[in-house]
Design a protein around this motif. Structure first.
Motif, PDB file in Angstrom:
ATOM      1  N   SER A  34       0.997   0.863   0.276  1.00  0.00           N
ATOM      2  CA  SER A  34       2.211   1.637   0.489  1.00  0.00           C
ATOM      3  C   SER A  34       2.551   1.672   1.969  1.00  0.00           C
ATOM      4  CB  SER A  34       2.003   3.067  -0.037  1.00  0.00           C
ATOM      5  OG  SER A  34       3.191   3.826   0.058  1.00  0.00           O
TER       6      SER A  34
ATOM      7  N   GLU B 141       6.885   2.943  -2.133  1.00  0.00           N
ATOM      8  CA  GLU B 141       6.368   1.766  -2.818  1.00  0.00           C
ATOM      9  C   GLU B 141       7.272   1.501  -4.024  1.00  0.00           C
ATOM     10  OE1 GLU B 141       4.234   3.221  -6.114  1.00  0.00           O
ATOM     11  OE2 GLU B 141       6.119   4.021  -5.364  1.00  0.00           O
TER      12      GLU B 141
ATOM     13  N   ASN C 128      -2.812   5.639  -2.607  1.00  0.00           N
ATOM     14  CA  ASN C 128      -2.110   4.665  -1.790  1.00  0.00           C
ATOM     15  C   ASN C 128      -2.873   4.334  -0.518  1.00  0.00           C
ATOM     16  OD1 ASN C 128       0.922   4.825  -3.049  1.00  0.00           O
ATOM     17  ND2 ASN C 128      -0.069   6.832  -3.092  1.00  0.00           N
TER      18      ASN C 128
END
Length: 292
Positions: A118, A238, A259
């Motif tokens: 991310s 994301e 993430n």
């Protein structure tokens, strides 16, 4: 009965896209976007009992410290998450022989943990950190097709964000599993993840195409919503988490998105070794799952 055009099975009886049979699943599933990352996780297993590959969906099932786990790749985007979540649920909550939904008392709630990369929106969420998503905000259209019920706070955030971004549609906002976040997210940054329907324009990247809103990124970074629960801000973005959280709520599964922060859009940084950040997240998650 669910018609064969709706519940599509392969000739061997496996579910259409994932190519899995009900006995292939464990109750705890790790999902990743990149098919190559499945082996990056299963190499830590004590043993692997089953492997299959179909399109972008790669599955390894095995044991880590005595705990049976399945790892499945999804590819990118909430359109693929729609396939994965519906077919995982069908594997445990639909009888493939009678083609009927199992009675409520027989239905299973899966634990699904997304391990993904991310980009951070905030300078204080640095490259190399790990983030557990509390709320996911979907800018995609997936929930236009399902009867998602949002809480009052979620609706407030969605409405305010729509106004801030001057969107012709309302985003959807969904809180993930508090239980899984408490079990697996300790020591991580707690954040709110924006799920985008693309990697470039929807995430504010400019190569040869200009953005409709030149200040799009700064609007995301500066967005704040005040409530009795505190201040809400967007921490990262994301392309999958909101799909997981919304379908998890609708289908009754516990879902958490973890993430690895590999880019920071506020500082312009990108990690020099994304694989190392992901590896650290994988190892931490496996060790915590082993004791749950």
């Amino acid at each position: 009965m669910i018609p064969s055009s709706e519940l599509i099975l392969n000739p061997d009886g496996s579910i259409y896209h994932l190519n899995l049979m009900p006995d292939h699943l464990s109750d705890t599933i790790i999902t990743v976007g990149d098919p190559a990352r499945v082996a990056q996780i299963s190499r830590h297993f004590d043993s692997v009992e089953f492997e299959t590959t179909h399109r972008e969906f790669v599955t390894h099932v095995g044991y880590f410290r005595g705990k049976r786990l399945a790892v499945i790749s999804t590819g990118m985007g909430t359109d693929n998450i729609d396939i994965v979540m519906n077919e995982l649920d069908a594997l445990v909550n639909i009888d493939f022989v009678s083609r009927t939904v199992r009675p409520v008392e027989e239905r299973m709630s899966l634990r699904i943990i997304r391990l993904g990369t991310s980009g951070s929106l905030q300078a204080d969420v640095p490259v190399g950190s790990m983030l557990a998503t509390e709320h996911a905000v979907g800018l995609d259209s997936l929930m236009q097709f399902y009867p998602l019920v949002e809480t009052g706070l979620e609706t407030e955030i969605a409405t305010e964000l729509q106004q801030t971004l001057q969107l012709p549609f309302a985003p959807y906002v969904v809180r993930g599993s508090d239980l899984l976040r408490e079990q697996l997210g300790a020591g991580m940054v707690m954040g709110n993840t924006l799920t985008c329907p693309g990697f470039y324009g929807p995430q504010g990247r400019v190569l040869r195409l200009d953005l409709r809103q030149p200040d799009y990124i700064s609007r995301l970074q500066n967005f704040r919503h005040q409530s009795a629960e505190g201040e809400f801000r967007l921490t990262n973005f994301e392309m999958e988490t909101a799909g997981y959280y919304s379908l998890g709520r609708l289908l009754g599964h516990e879902v958490l998105s973890l993430n690895a922060i590999v880019a920071n859009r506020a500082t312009g940084e990108f990690t020099e070794n994304a694989s190392a950040v992901v590896d650290a997240m994988i190892e931490r998650t496996l060790l915590r799952l082993a004791v749950q």
